[in-house]
Design an enzyme around this catalytic site. Structure first.
Site, PDB file in Angstrom:
ATOM      1  N   HIS A  96       0.931  -1.392  -0.078  1.00 36.86           N
ATOM      2  CA  HIS A  96      -0.065  -0.119   0.095  1.00 36.86           C
ATOM      3  C   HIS A  96       0.605   1.319  -0.218  1.00 36.86           C
ATOM      4  CE1 HIS A  96      -2.791   3.474   1.256  1.00 36.86           C
ATOM      5  NE2 HIS A  96      -3.762   2.071   0.650  1.00 36.86           N
ATOM      6  N   GLU A 165      -3.401   1.274  -7.092  1.00 32.73           N
ATOM      7  CA  GLU A 165      -4.210   2.596  -6.656  1.00 32.73           C
ATOM      8  C   GLU A 165      -3.319   3.113  -7.088  1.00 32.73           C
ATOM      9  OE1 GLU A 165      -6.506   1.272  -3.241  1.00 32.73           O
ATOM     10  OE2 GLU A 165      -4.771   1.702  -3.027  1.00 32.73           O
TER      11      GLU A 165
HETATM   12  C1  PEP Z   1      -6.903   3.235   0.336  1.00 36.44           C
HETATM   13  O1  PEP Z   1      -6.045   4.411   0.947  1.00 36.44           O
HETATM   14  O2  PEP Z   1      -6.601   1.868  -0.338  1.00 36.44           O
HETATM   15  C2  PEP Z   1      -7.876   3.938  -0.783  1.00 36.44           C
HETATM   16  C3  PEP Z   1      -8.453   3.061  -2.215  1.00 36.44           C
HETATM   17  O3  PEP Z   1      -8.486   4.749  -0.047  1.00 36.44           O
HETATM   18  P1  PEP Z   1     -10.328   5.567  -0.881  1.00 36.44           P
HETATM   19  O4  PEP Z   1     -11.299   4.971  -0.739  1.00 36.44           O
HETATM   20  O5  PEP Z   1     -10.776   5.999   0.524  1.00 36.44           O
HETATM   21  O6  PEP Z   1      -9.974   6.596  -2.384  1.00 36.44           O
END
Ligand code: PEP
Length: 248
Positions: A96, A165
């Site tokens: 992450h 992400e």
């Molecule tokens: C995360 O931190 O993995 C994430 C996807 O956060 P958010 O959905 O709040 O953007």
């Protein structure tokens, strides 16, 4: 099979189990529940009690991170994948951006993934570019590098899930365009096919400001195998609405 994974980050105390109970009850009765798996990653303090409670229930439990050494070590505050597996959790998030910021290098991440797989955890491996890298058109190179420096052909692809992400999207309300996202997911899948040398590759999820509204756009993207959800996973209503809107 699609995945809806809720990452609680630094949120939750023992009685927050009520939130997951409501979601579990929804999933249990949902007519679409064969099509997806809901997973939650509470903080380490709740891992054992939540894992035991949800053992035979509709939702599954995982950890948010692990240490890069096997079994036990003398590192204060560290938790290994062996310890995670032994309290009954089934999944672990690795890579992450919060942890990459704190110094997780590709080498450390590779070790975390390898030990987690060895300890029979399913790994949710996160990748993503930051705002500056996106602006400089470096997204493809960054992602290919993040994948190829960590993921090896010998890893069991059935126990691996990738989560794209983009860092600029996490918690900001900003999301990639449909076209951009399709292109990126295709690139990730192509990179994985090259590594594994087969058509059967890990599932690829999207994470970053997924909520009951943005899911209406994401659901049109068939290449996506699911979602990693931060903020919206802390409320049972928000999380349930995401699933409802996805299958509506
Ligand atoms: C995360 O931190 O993995 C994430 C996807 O956060 P958010 O959905 O709040 O953007």
């Amino acid at each position: 099979m699609r995945y809806f994974i809720g990452n609680w980050k630094m949120f939750g105390v023992p009685n927050s189990i009520g939130i997951l109970n409501k979601i579990n009850n929804f999933v249990r009765k949902d007519k679409n529940n064969k099509k997806y798996q809901a997973i939650f990653t509470p903080p380490f303090t709740l891992l054992e009690s939540f894992s035991k409670y949800f053992t035979k229930k509709a939702i599954k439990i995982g950890a948010q991170n692990c240490y890069h050494k096997d079994i036990f070590s003398s590192n204060t505050g560290a938790i290994s994948s062996y310890m995670i597996k032994n309290v009954g959790a089934k999944y672990v998030i690795i890579g992450h951006s919060d942890n990459r910021f704190e110094g997780d290098t590709n080498q450390i991440l590779k070790s975390k993934v390898a030990y987690s797989l060895k300890n029979n955890l399913k790994v949710i491996f996160c990748i993503g570019e930051n705002k500056k890298e996106k602006r400089k058109n470096l997204t493809s190179n960054i992602l290919k590098n993040q994948i190829s420096k960590v993921i090896e052909r010998k890893f069991n692809q059935n126990n691996l899930i990738l989560a794209y992400e983009p860092i600029w999207s996490i918690g900001t309300g900003k999301v990639p365009s449909e076209k951009e996202l399709i292109r990126t997911i295709k690139l990730i899948k192509k990179t994985l096919k090259k590594i594994f040398g087969t058509k059967k590759i890990p599932k690829v999820l999207y994470g970053g400001s997924v909520d009951s509204k943005s899911i209406k756009v994401f659901k049109k993207i068939n290449e996506l195998d699911g979602f990693l959800i931060g903020g919206a996973s802390k409320s049972s209503k928000n999380f349930i609405d995401i699933i409802k809107n996805y299958y509506r």
